[in-house]
Design a protein around this motif. Structure first.
Motif, PDB file in Angstrom:
ATOM      1  N   GLU A   1       0.546  -0.852  -0.182  1.00 48.27           N
ATOM      2  CA  GLU A   1       0.108  -0.042  -0.416  1.00 48.27           C
ATOM      3  C   GLU A   1       0.844   0.806   0.085  1.00 48.27           C
ATOM      4  O   GLU A   1       0.294   2.282  -0.966  1.00 48.27           O
ATOM      5  N   SER A   2       1.816   1.563   0.458  1.00 45.96           N
ATOM      6  CA  SER A   2       2.990   2.368   0.888  1.00 45.96           C
ATOM      7  C   SER A   2       3.619   2.387  -0.643  1.00 45.96           C
ATOM      8  O   SER A   2       3.484   3.773  -1.411  1.00 45.96           O
ATOM      9  N   ILE A   3       3.632   1.498  -1.445  1.00 43.39           N
ATOM     10  CA  ILE A   3       4.709   1.602  -2.766  1.00 43.39           C
ATOM     11  C   ILE A   3       3.381   2.368  -3.526  1.00 43.39           C
ATOM     12  O   ILE A   3       3.340   2.949  -4.463  1.00 43.39           O
ATOM     13  N   ALA A   4       2.145   1.534  -3.631  1.00 44.13           N
ATOM     14  CA  ALA A   4       0.851   2.219  -4.525  1.00 44.13           C
ATOM     15  C   ALA A   4       0.691   3.760  -4.163  1.00 44.13           C
ATOM     16  O   ALA A   4       0.552   4.499  -5.292  1.00 44.13           O
ATOM     17  N   LEU A   5       1.100   3.691  -2.714  1.00 47.04           N
ATOM     18  CA  LEU A   5       1.157   5.390  -3.056  1.00 47.04           C
ATOM     19  C   LEU A   5       2.345   6.148  -3.000  1.00 47.04           C
ATOM     20  O   LEU A   5       2.439   7.827  -2.197  1.00 47.04           O
ATOM     21  N   ASP A   6       3.396   5.646  -3.306  1.00 46.49           N
ATOM     22  CA  ASP A   6       4.364   6.563  -3.274  1.00 46.49           C
ATOM     23  C   ASP A   6       5.445   6.832  -2.335  1.00 46.49           C
ATOM     24  O   ASP A   6       6.240   7.725  -2.265  1.00 46.49           O
TER      25      ASP A   6
ATOM     26  N   ARG B   1      11.610  -3.737  -6.109  1.00 46.80           N
ATOM     27  CA  ARG B   1      10.177  -2.564  -6.788  1.00 46.80           C
ATOM     28  C   ARG B   1      10.200  -1.237  -5.991  1.00 46.80           C
ATOM     29  O   ARG B   1      10.559  -0.451  -6.338  1.00 46.80           O
ATOM     30  N   ILE B   2      11.233  -1.548  -4.965  1.00 46.76           N
ATOM     31  CA  ILE B   2      11.531  -0.071  -4.080  1.00 46.76           C
ATOM     32  C   ILE B   2      12.331   0.607  -4.400  1.00 46.76           C
ATOM     33  O   ILE B   2      12.431   2.135  -5.156  1.00 46.76           O
ATOM     34  N   LEU B   3      13.319  -0.245  -5.076  1.00 46.25           N
ATOM     35  CA  LEU B   3      15.389   0.608  -5.685  1.00 46.25           C
ATOM     36  C   LEU B   3      14.282   1.184  -7.090  1.00 46.25           C
ATOM     37  O   LEU B   3      15.197   2.466  -7.125  1.00 46.25           O
ATOM     38  N   SER B   4      13.874   0.526  -7.907  1.00 48.40           N
ATOM     39  CA  SER B   4      13.632   0.229  -9.326  1.00 48.40           C
ATOM     40  C   SER B   4      12.573   2.273  -9.140  1.00 48.40           C
ATOM     41  O   SER B   4      12.967   3.203  -9.961  1.00 48.40           O
ATOM     42  N   SER B   5      11.608   2.263  -8.082  1.00 55.32           N
ATOM     43  CA  SER B   5      10.804   3.130  -8.035  1.00 55.32           C
ATOM     44  C   SER B   5      12.006   4.280  -7.891  1.00 55.32           C
ATOM     45  O   SER B   5      11.126   5.528  -8.221  1.00 55.32           O
ATOM     46  N   PHE B   6      12.638   4.251  -6.909  1.00 56.23           N
ATOM     47  CA  PHE B   6      12.912   5.232  -6.239  1.00 56.23           C
ATOM     48  C   PHE B   6      14.819   5.387  -7.748  1.00 56.23           C
ATOM     49  O   PHE B   6      14.692   6.648  -8.381  1.00 56.23           O
TER      50      PHE B   6
ATOM     51  N   LEU C   1       7.570   5.311  -0.434  1.00 55.84           N
ATOM     52  CA  LEU C   1       8.712   4.826  -0.751  1.00 55.84           C
ATOM     53  C   LEU C   1       9.656   4.843   0.549  1.00 55.84           C
ATOM     54  O   LEU C   1      10.291   3.071   0.521  1.00 55.84           O
ATOM     55  N   SER C   2       9.599   5.613   1.492  1.00 49.78           N
ATOM     56  CA  SER C   2      10.518   5.355   2.463  1.00 49.78           C
ATOM     57  C   SER C   2       9.589   4.233   3.589  1.00 49.78           C
ATOM     58  O   SER C   2      10.705   3.942   4.369  1.00 49.78           O
ATOM     59  N   TYR C   3       8.909   5.004   3.986  1.00 51.25           N
ATOM     60  CA  TYR C   3       8.243   4.725   4.359  1.00 51.25           C
ATOM     61  C   TYR C   3       7.951   2.793   4.070  1.00 51.25           C
ATOM     62  O   TYR C   3       8.291   2.031   5.265  1.00 51.25           O
ATOM     63  N   ALA C   4       8.096   2.856   3.419  1.00 55.05           N
ATOM     64  CA  ALA C   4       7.505   1.236   2.449  1.00 55.05           C
ATOM     65  C   ALA C   4       9.264   0.482   2.485  1.00 55.05           C
ATOM     66  O   ALA C   4       8.964  -0.965   3.443  1.00 55.05           O
ATOM     67  N   LEU C   5      10.258   0.736   3.147  1.00 59.26           N
ATOM     68  CA  LEU C   5      11.581   0.549   2.863  1.00 59.26           C
ATOM     69  C   LEU C   5      11.734   0.182   4.351  1.00 59.26           C
ATOM     70  O   LEU C   5      12.720  -0.300   4.394  1.00 59.26           O
ATOM     71  N   THR C   6      11.638   1.430   5.334  1.00 60.34           N
ATOM     72  CA  THR C   6      11.261   0.808   7.170  1.00 60.34           C
ATOM     73  C   THR C   6      11.381  -0.281   7.227  1.00 60.34           C
ATOM     74  O   THR C   6      10.905  -1.679   8.302  1.00 60.34           O
TER      75      THR C   6
ATOM     76  N   PHE D   1       7.571 -12.577  -1.932  1.00 61.70           N
ATOM     77  CA  PHE D   1       7.050 -11.492  -2.234  1.00 61.70           C
ATOM     78  C   PHE D   1       8.407 -10.007  -1.493  1.00 61.70           C
ATOM     79  O   PHE D   1       8.559  -8.459  -2.304  1.00 61.70           O
ATOM     80  N   ALA D   2       9.187 -10.216  -0.424  1.00 58.11           N
ATOM     81  CA  ALA D   2       9.602  -8.790   0.407  1.00 58.11           C
ATOM     82  C   ALA D   2      11.496  -8.902  -0.647  1.00 58.11           C
ATOM     83  O   ALA D   2      11.099  -7.475  -0.953  1.00 58.11           O
ATOM     84  N   ASP D   3      10.939  -9.373  -1.088  1.00 53.61           N
ATOM     85  CA  ASP D   3      12.751  -9.839  -2.241  1.00 53.61           C
ATOM     86  C   ASP D   3      12.723  -9.571  -3.455  1.00 53.61           C
ATOM     87  O   ASP D   3      12.653  -7.714  -3.982  1.00 53.61           O
ATOM     88  N   ALA D   4      10.536  -8.893  -3.910  1.00 53.07           N
ATOM     89  CA  ALA D   4      10.598  -8.642  -4.694  1.00 53.07           C
ATOM     90  C   ALA D   4       9.587  -6.752  -4.777  1.00 53.07           C
ATOM     91  O   ALA D   4       9.594  -6.147  -5.314  1.00 53.07           O
ATOM     92  N   LEU D   5       9.252  -7.446  -3.136  1.00 46.42           N
ATOM     93  CA  LEU D   5       9.224  -5.278  -2.986  1.00 46.42           C
ATOM     94  C   LEU D   5       9.928  -4.447  -2.890  1.00 46.42           C
ATOM     95  O   LEU D   5       9.984  -3.757  -3.440  1.00 46.42           O
ATOM     96  N   HIS D   6      10.994  -5.066  -2.564  1.00 51.04           N
ATOM     97  CA  HIS D   6      12.577  -4.933  -1.865  1.00 51.04           C
ATOM     98  C   HIS D   6      13.208  -3.268  -3.547  1.00 51.04           C
ATOM     99  O   HIS D   6      13.431  -3.027  -3.454  1.00 51.04           O
TER     100      HIS D   6
END
Length: 440
Positions: A64-69, A106-111, A71-76, A99-104
């Motif tokens: 949800e945090s990634i969907a809302l951009d 996603r966060i890095l590529s979104s940054f 990203l910093s909170y999602a990373l924590t 899924f944790a690996d995939a989310l990580h």
């Protein structure tokens, strides 16, 4: 129903197979659980159940945090997710680790702003061999690939009743595990098959060559004239379609595709669709994952988490622990999860993608051929013979669906050009009945 972006973890996590099945999973020691299954006990401890609920809640909060951009909170959230999950734990812990690996990712590529689209890179030979090995393990510990092979081969066999020769275009042949079964049933016909040609498409020339030699040896043992043409690449790379236009009216053209999300098989979907329309094969057999890749990120994430939670649970129940299951989850399922979550699927070119190839084939002028009857009976026989319990088979509108408990995993369908649909079978109308779905 897919949740909207406002869906909260507390309202959705109970629907996941992982959450349901955690009540049947024992506590797992991550250091030594590689040889245990999530189904080795009838109930989980309250601590284990609480751990899984917390894990699913964190995964959904992160998505949800990634969907809302945010990203910093999602990373924590990722460190706690990683501490609660393990690729060697129970079924929910294993799926959460990937899924944790995939989310990580996603966060890095979104940054970096590079997740849509990403450039296509050819698979290395080492990676291709590892993927191929993982698919072979998948074939040994679950009926997923066997279901694809059995149902498609039976549909092809029926379509070749009036043909003496066949040319098969396999869009992703790998080791060609499907085709010896077809060779066997064709060799048993009262009217012997005169020749089989296979054009096998794949990402690595050496694996294609090895596959061609193995199939040639098998065909020779059955005294079937056989020819193999390897194509390193994708169907959309084909420029000369002459070999697929039979000069002999007794030769049938067959196209087969068992889909997965691990890498891009077709290249340009639009080009591939036009090639299929131009070739006008006698029959197209397709086995699709019952998993959508459209919609926004959160919808895609939730659907994928449902799907792979069921799939990890099925493989855990069926194959137990050990190296084979780990190879399948690392080499196939983990890569699919990363593609879906991190970059939106195996296609990374930004092109329009075909979500459901059955629907696309209908749009191109193909009509569905029913898999009720013999193909359904063969699939039912297969499930009756395998030791894995919990798989279900449903015939729905002429298609066959293989599921795990209450969730459909794969859908098999067969298609013919509309002009030829019904020829020799009474003709006219759709070729599938509209009776109520039958659970076998």
């Amino acid at each position: 129903m897919k949740p909207s972006k406002r869906s909260s973890p507390s309202s959705t996590f109970d629907d996941f197979p992982a959450a349901k099945n955690s009540r049947q999973s024992p506590p797992a020691d991550a250091a030594g659980a590689a040889t245990t299954s999530s189904s080795t006990s009838t109930s989980a401890s309250p601590e284990q159940e609480s751990r899984i609920i917390r894990l699913l809640t964190l995964l959904l909060h992160c998505a949800e945090s990634i969907a809302l951009d945010n990203l910093s909170y999602a990373l924590t959230l990722l460190p706690e997710i990683s501490s609660l999950s393990s690729p060697f734990g129970s079924s929910p812990e294993r799926v959460a680790a990937y899924f944790a690996d995939a989310l990580h990712a996603r966060i890095l590529s979104s940054f970096l702003g590079t997740y849509s689209p990403l450039s296509l890179k050819p698979l290395t030979l080492t990676l291709t061999r590892r993927i191929s090995r993982s698919f072979q393990f998948l074939n040994s510990i679950s009926p997923l690939l066997k279901f694809s092979h059995f149902t498609s081969n039976q549909a092809i066999f029926q379509a070749l009743a009036s043909h003496d020769r066949v040319h098969i275009l396999d869009l992703d042949i790998m080791h060609g595990l499907q085709w010896p079964g077809l060779f066997n049933i064709l060799s048993s016909r009262a009217r012997p098959i005169q020749s089989i040609r296979i054009t096998g498409i794949g990402p690595a020339a050496d694996i294609l060559d090895s596959t061609g030699r193995s199939l040639a040896d098998f065909a020779a043992g059955l005294r079937i004239p056989f020819d193999f043409t390897p194509i390193e690449g994708k169907i959309s790379d084909l420029t000369d379609l002459t070999p697929f236009r039979p000069s002999d009216p007794s030769e049938a053209i067959v196209v087969h595709w068992t889909q997965h999300c691990l890498y891009d098989v077709t290249g340009s979907d639009l080009a591939a669709a036009q090639i299929l329309k131009s070739i006008r094969p006698n029959i197209v057999t397709v086995v699709e994952q019952d998993l959508g890749h459209g919609g926004d990120f959160l919808c895609r994430f939730v659907e994928a988490l449902h799907y792979y939670s069921a799939l990890f649970d099925a493989i855990g129940d069926g194959g137990g622990g050990g190296e084979e299951r780990w190879e399948v989850e690392r080499g196939v399922l983990g890569g699919e999860i990363r593609n879906i979550v991190a970059v939106g699927g195996p296609k990374r070119t930004g092109e329009v993608r075909v979500e459901r190839w059955g629907d696309e084939l209908r749009r191109l002028g193909f009509r569905q051929v029913s898999l009720a009857g013999s193909p359904a009976a063969q699939a039912s026989l297969l499930l009756g013979m395998v030791p894995w319990k919990g798989y279900t088979l449903v015939e729905e509108g002429g298609r066959l669906k293989l599921g795990w408990k209450d969730l459909s995993l794969l859908t098999a369908s067969a298609w013919r050009p509309a002009a030829s649909a019904g020829v020799g079978e009474g003709g006219g109308g759709e070729e599938w009945d509209t009776s109520d779905s039958l659970v076998v």
